[in-house]
Design a protein around this motif. Structure first.
Motif, PDB file in Angstrom:
ATOM      1  N   ASN A 180       0.847  -1.185   0.000  1.00 57.40           N
ATOM      2  CA  ASN A 180       0.000   0.000   0.000  1.00 57.40           C
ATOM      3  C   ASN A 180       0.890   1.244   0.000  1.00 57.40           C
ATOM      4  N   ARG A 181       0.733   2.077  -0.990  1.00 52.12           N
ATOM      5  CA  ARG A 181       1.510   3.311  -1.100  1.00 52.12           C
ATOM      6  C   ARG A 181       3.012   3.102  -0.954  1.00 52.12           C
ATOM      7  N   PHE A 182       3.522   2.223  -1.793  1.00 46.70           N
ATOM      8  CA  PHE A 182       4.952   1.940  -1.715  1.00 46.70           C
ATOM      9  C   PHE A 182       5.788   3.178  -2.030  1.00 46.70           C
ATOM     10  N   HIS A 183       5.213   4.079  -2.838  1.00 45.02           N
ATOM     11  CA  HIS A 183       5.978   5.274  -3.191  1.00 45.02           C
ATOM     12  C   HIS A 183       6.389   6.060  -1.948  1.00 45.02           C
ATOM     13  N   LEU A 184       5.614   5.890  -0.875  1.00 41.14           N
ATOM     14  CA  LEU A 184       5.977   6.585   0.366  1.00 41.14           C
ATOM     15  C   LEU A 184       7.268   6.017   0.962  1.00 41.14           C
ATOM     16  N   VAL A 185       7.462   4.695   0.820  1.00 38.83           N
ATOM     17  CA  VAL A 185       8.711   4.085   1.309  1.00 38.83           C
ATOM     18  C   VAL A 185       9.887   4.714   0.557  1.00 38.83           C
ATOM     19  N   ASN A 186       9.730   4.809  -0.767  1.00 44.58           N
ATOM     20  CA  ASN A 186      10.785   5.434  -1.573  1.00 44.58           C
ATOM     21  C   ASN A 186      11.022   6.877  -1.168  1.00 44.58           C
ATOM     22  N   GLU A 438      -8.789  15.457  -0.799  1.00 44.40           N
ATOM     23  CA  GLU A 438      -7.417  15.611  -0.327  1.00 44.40           C
ATOM     24  C   GLU A 438      -6.467  14.566  -0.911  1.00 44.40           C
ATOM     25  N   SER A 439      -6.929  13.318  -1.028  1.00 41.76           N
ATOM     26  CA  SER A 439      -6.001  12.272  -1.476  1.00 41.76           C
ATOM     27  C   SER A 439      -5.533  12.498  -2.913  1.00 41.76           C
ATOM     28  N   ALA A 440      -6.303  13.266  -3.699  1.00 46.15           N
ATOM     29  CA  ALA A 440      -5.840  13.594  -5.048  1.00 46.15           C
ATOM     30  C   ALA A 440      -4.561  14.423  -4.974  1.00 46.15           C
ATOM     31  N   TYR A 441      -4.455  15.221  -3.915  1.00 45.00           N
ATOM     32  CA  TYR A 441      -3.265  16.048  -3.751  1.00 45.00           C
ATOM     33  C   TYR A 441      -2.040  15.202  -3.432  1.00 45.00           C
ATOM     34  N   THR A 442      -2.267  14.157  -2.616  1.00 43.78           N
ATOM     35  CA  THR A 442      -1.119  13.304  -2.266  1.00 43.78           C
ATOM     36  C   THR A 442      -0.727  12.381  -3.409  1.00 43.78           C
ATOM     37  N   ASP A 443      -1.689  12.033  -4.264  1.00 42.51           N
ATOM     38  CA  ASP A 443      -1.363  11.165  -5.394  1.00 42.51           C
ATOM     39  C   ASP A 443      -0.350  11.819  -6.322  1.00 42.51           C
ATOM     40  N   ASN A 444      -0.577  13.056  -6.621  1.00 37.93           N
ATOM     41  CA  ASN A 444       0.330  13.730  -7.532  1.00 37.93           C
ATOM     42  C   ASN A 444       0.312  15.221  -7.233  1.00 37.93           C
ATOM     43  N   SER A 445       1.115  15.604  -6.264  1.00 36.57           N
ATOM     44  CA  SER A 445       1.002  16.973  -5.783  1.00 36.57           C
ATOM     45  C   SER A 445       1.429  18.012  -6.833  1.00 36.57           C
ATOM     46  N   ARG A 446       2.461  17.693  -7.623  1.00 40.38           N
ATOM     47  CA  ARG A 446       2.927  18.663  -8.627  1.00 40.38           C
ATOM     48  C   ARG A 446       1.849  18.997  -9.632  1.00 40.38           C
ATOM     49  N   GLN A 447       1.294  17.931 -10.219  1.00 39.29           N
ATOM     50  CA  GLN A 447       0.270  18.095 -11.246  1.00 39.29           C
ATOM     51  C   GLN A 447      -0.910  18.891 -10.696  1.00 39.29           C
ATOM     52  N   ILE A 448      -1.326  18.519  -9.486  1.00 36.36           N
ATOM     53  CA  ILE A 448      -2.542  19.138  -8.972  1.00 36.36           C
ATOM     54  C   ILE A 448      -2.308  20.602  -8.596  1.00 36.36           C
ATOM     55  N   VAL A 449      -1.139  20.889  -8.067  1.00 32.62           N
ATOM     56  CA  VAL A 449      -0.863  22.283  -7.717  1.00 32.62           C
ATOM     57  C   VAL A 449      -0.925  23.145  -8.982  1.00 32.62           C
ATOM     58  N   ASP A 450      -0.364  22.643 -10.064  1.00 37.24           N
ATOM     59  CA  ASP A 450      -0.403  23.387 -11.330  1.00 37.24           C
ATOM     60  C   ASP A 450      -1.841  23.629 -11.791  1.00 37.24           C
ATOM     61  N   VAL A 451      -2.636  22.553 -11.757  1.00 32.24           N
ATOM     62  CA  VAL A 451      -4.016  22.668 -12.232  1.00 32.24           C
ATOM     63  C   VAL A 451      -4.819  23.612 -11.355  1.00 32.24           C
ATOM     64  N   VAL A 452      -4.664  23.452 -10.028  1.00 29.22           N
ATOM     65  CA  VAL A 452      -5.420  24.305  -9.109  1.00 29.22           C
ATOM     66  C   VAL A 452      -5.033  25.773  -9.294  1.00 29.22           C
ATOM     67  N   LYS A 453      -3.775  26.025  -9.520  1.00 29.50           N
ATOM     68  CA  LYS A 453      -3.342  27.413  -9.753  1.00 29.50           C
ATOM     69  C   LYS A 453      -4.026  27.990 -10.982  1.00 29.50           C
ATOM     70  N   LYS A 454      -4.075  27.173 -12.034  1.00 25.91           N
ATOM     71  CA  LYS A 454      -4.697  27.629 -13.272  1.00 25.91           C
ATOM     72  C   LYS A 454      -6.186  27.919 -13.071  1.00 25.91           C
ATOM     73  N   LEU A 455      -6.848  27.002 -12.365  1.00 34.01           N
ATOM     74  CA  LEU A 455      -8.282  27.174 -12.125  1.00 34.01           C
ATOM     75  C   LEU A 455      -8.544  28.426 -11.296  1.00 34.01           C
TER      76      LEU A 455
END
Ligand code: C2E
Ligand code: CA
Ligand code: CA
Length: 581
Positions: A180-186, A438-455
């Motif tokens: 579960n969420r192995f990317h967090l281990v990395n 909120e979990s959408a933010y943790t899935d891919n914070s870079r992408q979402i920050v960009d999109v939210v800024k644009k919106l």
């Protein structure tokens, strides 16, 4: 793993012995049956019949050259002309030196001269031929994953397939294991540590397979493992062994390993489908906190069938307007009395056969299958039109919030679509609110920050939904451009009985305060919850306490009443005897 110098005990291959002399057949049979299942033929014609019957499962043919009816050379020729049959290795049995060369030229794998050698030599040559041919079939790609030493995906399926063909009688289990969420281990401990964890897991799996006695395993992709083993009734020990191995590098509780199992006694579905179901069982643990396993059962099967139906019905449902948008009011509770301030648009499916289907049953499904974008755009349009209609009917603008799926965030046209939408309906983007979980933010914070800024720069207000259910850090929050925090409903549920949850709510309110944005509480059902939240300083409240999600017609009445109240309040204020509600 099953590669070894001897065939696996639990993995008996099938061998055909073709010889016209009974005593030869008996002798070879005696030697071979120690390690193989053996079938016999006493002439060429019978041999071809046996091959036809067992071609899927045959690992090797031992073929005498001199026989009545049809001799060995003719059999060899016939088999060699067939695309499939020529893949079965053949060892020639002969006493003539000249025939040996000739048969090798005709494609035989090896030969055994009569009188026969010692049994060990015969077994070794038989195994050698089998291995050579099996390997040749699967060598194209790399056999082993460099990191873990387990089979690669292609190799694994090829082997599992061979296993099935040779042992149709064995009950096998398909297993999928996943972190579960192995990317967090990395992220937390670094990639090389992550690699180490993966290879330790592979060691654990190898150990289990060793204990079971037979089976194969693969690293399917990054942090997913596929295992194919003889059926067992309990998988607790399997997991324990892997976790024990893992505890060498990591504290077990820090690790969330999930395992899905599909038992198949009858091999009624293909290998891929069996692993698909094991994967589904594994996914059913998606929201579980600790380590555990799940077995694919009738209930999951029914869910699978149900999901397939929902997917199938999507187009018709959209065309026939079976999807209804409901609106749930939000009230600002900052003043003396609660004031209707906006609505959340929530989808609801009125299915002709199943009745009302809850969004939780289809939203994740549509997200996984690429349909959510069309559904969300439908809801967004309805909501925008609703703002326009209410404005023209009641003369007031009631802001509406819509849900934006994590998948929508990847839609490159999302901002343009929404900008166009509000323009068409003559509404201010400020009155169009977007809820992103909120979990959408943790899935891919870079992408979402960009999109939210644009919106936001296009004028929309963005609310972080289900706040507190995910993993966002204070760090991330301060970097995030948002306009409101919407508390996860789970906190509200227990505030009355559990003061720890009330503490959490207070903490979230402080965070909102720190960020300078309002806090919204949803799922508020009771007077007690309402009072506690009001006292704690919550700004906006949504929940059954005020109203369930309702149709636009019913909602119209709420707007009318709010208008009257406001009017009344103003009149009372003028007259100097303003009343509490
Ligand atoms: P959400 O965005 O957190 O929506 C709030 C959910 O809480 C809604 O469930 C609402 O009916 C329910 N709710 C409201 N007040 C109360 C209360 O006092 N008590 C309880 N127990 N529940 C309350 P619903 O309508 O079943 O929606 C579930 C989820 O489905 C939503 O959670 C949202 O994540 C998703 N969803 C709903 N509509 C849409 C949509 O149009 N698009 C997308 N992408 N997701 C949607
Ligand atoms: Ca929401
Ligand atoms: Ca929510």
């Amino acid at each position: 793993m099953i590669i070894s110098t001897k065939p696996d005990k639990n993995y008996r291959r099938l061998v055909l012995v073709v010889d016209d002399e009974e005593v030869n057949r008996q002798m070879l049979g005696m030697i071979l049956s120690e390690q193989y299942d053996v079938i016999y033929a006493s002439n060429g014609r019978e041999a071809l019949k046996q091959v036809g019957l067992h071609k899927e499962m045959l690992s090797l043919i031992l073929l005498d050259l001199l026989m009545p009816e049809m001799d060995g050379t003719e059999v060899l020729q016939t088999l060699h002309e067939d695309q499939d049959l020529k893949k079965i290795p053949i060892i020639i049995l002969t006493s003539e030196k000249s025939a040996e060369i000739q048969s090798l030229q005709m494609g035989a794998a090896d030969f055994l001269s009569k009188p026969y050698d010692m049994p060990e030599v015969i077994l070794a040559r038989v195994w050698h031929s089998i291995k050579m041919f099996e390997d040749a079939n699967i060598i194209q790609a790399t056999e082993n994953d460099a990191l873990t030493g387990l089979y690669t995906r292609e190799f694994f399926f090829e082997y599992a397939h061979q296993y099935d063909q040779r042992h149709p009688e064995l009950a096998m289990d398909a297993i999928v294991m996943n972190f579960n969420r192995f990317h967090l281990v990395n992220e937390l401990y670094g990639r090389s540590f992550g690699d180490r964890v993966l290879s330790i897991i592979a060691d654990g799996i190898r150990k289990v397979i060793g204990e079971i006695g037979s089976g194969i395993a693969s690293r399917y992709d990054a942090d997913t493992f596929f295992v194919y083993v003889a059926h067992r009734s309990n998988y607790g020990k399997f997991l324990d062994t892997v976790l024990e191995q893992l505890s060498k590098v990591m504290k077990a509780p820090a690790v969330r390993l999930r395992m899905g199992v599909y038992h198949d006694i009858y091999r009624s579905v293909s290998l891929l489908e069996r692993f698909g179901r094991a994967q589904q069982a594994c996914n059913s643990l998606r929201n579980q906190i600790g380590t555990g396993f799940a077995v694919y059962d009738m209930e999951m099967h029914e869910r699978e069938v149900y999901s397939a139906r929902l997917l199938e019905d999507f187009d018709t449902a959209l065309a026939q307007k079976q999807f209804k948008v409901l609106y749930q009011p939000k009230y600002n509770i900052k003043g003396d009395s609660p004031r209707l301030c906006s609505a959340e648009a929530l989808i609801s499916w009125q299915h002709p056969e199943f009745g009302r289907v809850r969004p939780d049953a289809f939203i994740p499904l549509f997200e996984d299958n690429g349909l959510i974008q069309r559904l969300d755009r439908y809801v967004w349009k309805e909501a925008a039109e609703q703002i326009r209609v209410w404005k023209s009917v009641y003369g007031v603008t009631l802001p509406i919030s819509v849900n934006v799926s994590r998948v929508d965030v990847y839609d490159p046209d999302i901002t343009e679509f929404l900008v166009e939408l509000v323009k068409e309906n003559g509404i201010d983007p400020n009155d169009y609110l977007l809820e992103i979980t909120e979990s959408a933010y943790t899935d891919n914070s870079r992408q979402i920050v960009d999109v939210v800024k644009k919106l936001r720069s296009a004028g929309f207000k963005v609310e972080m939904d289900d706040f507190g259910s995910g993993y966002s850090s204070l760090n991330m929050l301060t970097a995030l451009p948002i306009d409101a925090l919407k508390l996860d409903m789970a906190f509200i549920r227990n505030i009355s009985i559990d003061s720890r949850d009330l503490k959490m709510v207070e903490l979230v309110l402080e965070i909102a305060d720190f960020l300078g944005v309002p806090a919204i509480a949803e799922g508020v059902e009771t007077e007690e919850q309402y009072e506690l939240l009001k006292k704690a300083g919550c700004d906006v409240i949504q929940g059954y306490y005020f109203s369930r999600p309702i149709t636009r017609e019913e909602f119209g009445k709420l707007i009318l009443k709010a208008k009257e109240d406001a009017h009344g309040m103003m009149r009372d204020a003028v007259e100097g005897k303003r009343m509490k509600r």
